[in-house]
Motif scaffolding. Structure first.
Motif, PDB file in Angstrom:
ATOM      1  N   THR A   5      37.654  39.164  31.294  1.00 28.01           N
ATOM      2  CA  THR A   5      38.722  38.321  31.827  1.00 28.01           C
ATOM      3  C   THR A   5      38.807  38.472  33.339  1.00 28.01           C
ATOM      4  OG1 THR A   5      40.446  40.006  31.685  1.00 28.01           O
ATOM      5  CG2 THR A   5      40.091  38.655  29.708  1.00 28.01           C
ATOM      6  N   ILE A   6      39.454  37.513  33.946  1.00 30.23           N
ATOM      7  CA  ILE A   6      39.644  37.575  35.394  1.00 30.23           C
ATOM      8  C   ILE A   6      40.541  38.760  35.754  1.00 30.23           C
ATOM      9  CG2 ILE A   6      41.634  36.010  35.594  1.00 30.23           C
ATOM     10  CD1 ILE A   6      40.020  34.798  38.053  1.00 30.23           C
ATOM     11  N   GLU A   7      41.472  39.096  34.871  1.00 29.61           N
ATOM     12  CA  GLU A   7      42.354  40.238  35.124  1.00 29.61           C
ATOM     13  C   GLU A   7      41.560  41.544  35.185  1.00 29.61           C
ATOM     14  OE1 GLU A   7      42.942  37.911  32.728  1.00 29.61           O
ATOM     15  OE2 GLU A   7      44.677  36.889  33.598  1.00 29.61           O
ATOM     16  N   GLU A   8      40.587  41.687  34.281  1.00 28.44           N
ATOM     17  CA  GLU A   8      39.734  42.881  34.300  1.00 28.44           C
ATOM     18  C   GLU A   8      38.915  42.931  35.585  1.00 28.44           C
ATOM     19  OE1 GLU A   8      37.303  42.790  30.799  1.00 28.44           O
ATOM     20  OE2 GLU A   8      38.987  43.149  29.452  1.00 28.44           O
ATOM     21  N   ALA A   9      38.427  41.779  36.015  1.00 31.48           N
ATOM     22  CA  ALA A   9      37.630  41.718  37.241  1.00 31.48           C
ATOM     23  C   ALA A   9      38.480  42.074  38.458  1.00 31.48           C
ATOM     24  CB  ALA A   9      37.006  40.333  37.401  1.00 31.48           C
ATOM     25  N   VAL A  10      39.699  41.543  38.524  1.00 35.40           N
ATOM     26  CA  VAL A  10      40.599  41.855  39.643  1.00 35.40           C
ATOM     27  C   VAL A  10      40.893  43.351  39.657  1.00 35.40           C
ATOM     28  CG1 VAL A  10      42.939  41.545  40.536  1.00 35.40           C
ATOM     29  CG2 VAL A  10      41.618  39.555  39.798  1.00 35.40           C
ATOM     30  N   ALA A  11      41.165  43.924  38.500  1.00 34.64           N
ATOM     31  CA  ALA A  11      41.447  45.358  38.421  1.00 34.64           C
ATOM     32  C   ALA A  11      40.258  46.176  38.913  1.00 34.64           C
ATOM     33  CB  ALA A  11      41.806  45.741  36.987  1.00 34.64           C
ATOM     34  N   LEU A  12      39.048  45.722  38.594  1.00 40.50           N
ATOM     35  CA  LEU A  12      37.863  46.447  39.037  1.00 40.50           C
ATOM     36  C   LEU A  12      37.725  46.392  40.564  1.00 40.50           C
ATOM     37  CD1 LEU A  12      35.363  48.065  38.258  1.00 40.50           C
ATOM     38  CD2 LEU A  12      34.138  45.890  38.021  1.00 40.50           C
ATOM     39  N   THR A  13      38.041  45.252  41.180  1.00 36.96           N
ATOM     40  CA  THR A  13      37.921  45.167  42.641  1.00 36.96           C
ATOM     41  C   THR A  13      38.834  46.171  43.323  1.00 36.96           C
ATOM     42  OG1 THR A  13      39.609  43.430  42.926  1.00 36.96           O
ATOM     43  CG2 THR A  13      37.319  42.708  42.604  1.00 36.96           C
ATOM     44  N   GLN A  14      39.943  46.510  42.689  1.00 33.78           N
ATOM     45  CA  GLN A  14      40.885  47.455  43.278  1.00 33.78           C
ATOM     46  C   GLN A  14      40.368  48.891  43.204  1.00 33.78           C
ATOM     47  OE1 GLN A  14      44.458  46.380  41.178  1.00 33.78           O
ATOM     48  NE2 GLN A  14      44.713  44.526  42.386  1.00 33.78           N
ATOM     49  N   LYS A  15      39.292  49.096  42.465  1.00 31.80           N
ATOM     50  CA  LYS A  15      38.691  50.426  42.355  1.00 31.80           C
ATOM     51  C   LYS A  15      37.485  50.595  43.274  1.00 31.80           C
ATOM     52  CE  LYS A  15      40.176  50.957  37.589  1.00 31.80           C
ATOM     53  NZ  LYS A  15      39.763  51.078  36.184  1.00 31.80           N
ATOM     54  N   PHE A  16      37.116  49.535  43.993  1.00 35.77           N
ATOM     55  CA  PHE A  16      35.972  49.639  44.902  1.00 35.77           C
ATOM     56  C   PHE A  16      36.222  50.767  45.896  1.00 35.77           C
ATOM     57  CE2 PHE A  16      34.327  44.933  44.726  1.00 35.77           C
ATOM     58  CZ  PHE A  16      34.000  45.110  43.394  1.00 35.77           C
ATOM     59  N   THR A  17      35.194  51.557  46.157  1.00 36.87           N
ATOM     60  CA  THR A  17      35.332  52.670  47.104  1.00 36.87           C
ATOM     61  C   THR A  17      34.892  52.277  48.511  1.00 36.87           C
ATOM     62  OG1 THR A  17      33.148  53.485  46.464  1.00 36.87           O
ATOM     63  CG2 THR A  17      35.067  54.422  45.313  1.00 36.87           C
ATOM     64  N   SER A  18      34.235  51.132  48.641  1.00 34.26           N
ATOM     65  CA  SER A  18      33.902  50.602  49.966  1.00 34.26           C
ATOM     66  C   SER A  18      34.319  49.136  50.007  1.00 34.26           C
ATOM     67  CB  SER A  18      32.408  50.763  50.261  1.00 34.26           C
ATOM     68  OG  SER A  18      31.628  50.028  49.338  1.00 34.26           O
ATOM     69  N   ARG A  19      34.512  48.661  51.216  1.00 31.43           N
ATOM     70  CA  ARG A  19      35.019  47.303  51.405  1.00 31.43           C
ATOM     71  C   ARG A  19      33.868  46.305  51.412  1.00 31.43           C
ATOM     72  NH1 ARG A  19      36.426  43.608  55.429  1.00 31.43           N
ATOM     73  NH2 ARG A  19      38.513  42.729  55.212  1.00 31.43           N
ATOM     74  N   PRO A  20      33.967  45.243  50.587  1.00 29.48           N
ATOM     75  CA  PRO A  20      32.960  44.185  50.656  1.00 29.48           C
ATOM     76  C   PRO A  20      32.971  43.522  52.038  1.00 29.48           C
ATOM     77  CG  PRO A  20      34.228  44.016  48.623  1.00 29.48           C
ATOM     78  CD  PRO A  20      34.919  45.034  49.498  1.00 29.48           C
ATOM     79  N   THR A  21      31.894  42.828  52.355  1.00 35.79           N
ATOM     80  CA  THR A  21      31.818  42.125  53.639  1.00 35.79           C
ATOM     81  C   THR A  21      32.845  40.994  53.667  1.00 35.79           C
ATOM     82  OG1 THR A  21      30.227  40.472  52.861  1.00 35.79           O
ATOM     83  CG2 THR A  21      29.329  42.553  53.760  1.00 35.79           C
ATOM     84  N   ASN A  22      33.135  40.498  54.839  1.00 34.81           N
ATOM     85  CA  ASN A  22      34.060  39.369  54.956  1.00 34.81           C
ATOM     86  C   ASN A  22      33.560  38.169  54.161  1.00 34.81           C
ATOM     87  OD1 ASN A  22      35.864  40.760  56.540  1.00 34.81           O
ATOM     88  ND2 ASN A  22      35.049  39.992  58.466  1.00 34.81           N
TER      89      ASN A  22
END
Length: 86
Positions: A5-22
């Protein structure tokens, strides 16, 4: 990575340890907005609000995509980014 789900994907982005590029962040934003709200029908930001204009344009590039397609592309992008940013 199995995201359903999109909710699972959003939750995963909040666990990223480095910042994606702009560029990656703008693509995520555009796909998320298309998936959750559909086509961008808002007014283009004016003046010197470059961040708002970039976000507006990122969403506009997704115009015409169904919410379902945008959701799947968002989930796939998060899964791909997770390899680099977790």
């Amino acid at each position: 990575m199995n995201l359903n789900t999109i909710e699972e994907a959003v939750a995963l982005t909040q666990k990223f340890t480095s910042r994606p590029t702009n560029e990656e962040l703008l693509k995520l934003y555009g796909l998320y907005k298309q998936a959750t709200e559909g086509d961008n029908e808002g007014e283009r930001p004016g003046g010197f609000d470059f961040k708002a204009a970039a976000k507006f344009n990122a969403w506009l590039t997704q115009k015409g995509k169904s919410k379902e397609v945008a959701t799947q592309e968002y989930i796939q992008l998060v899964a791909a980014l997770a390899v680099k940013h977790l």
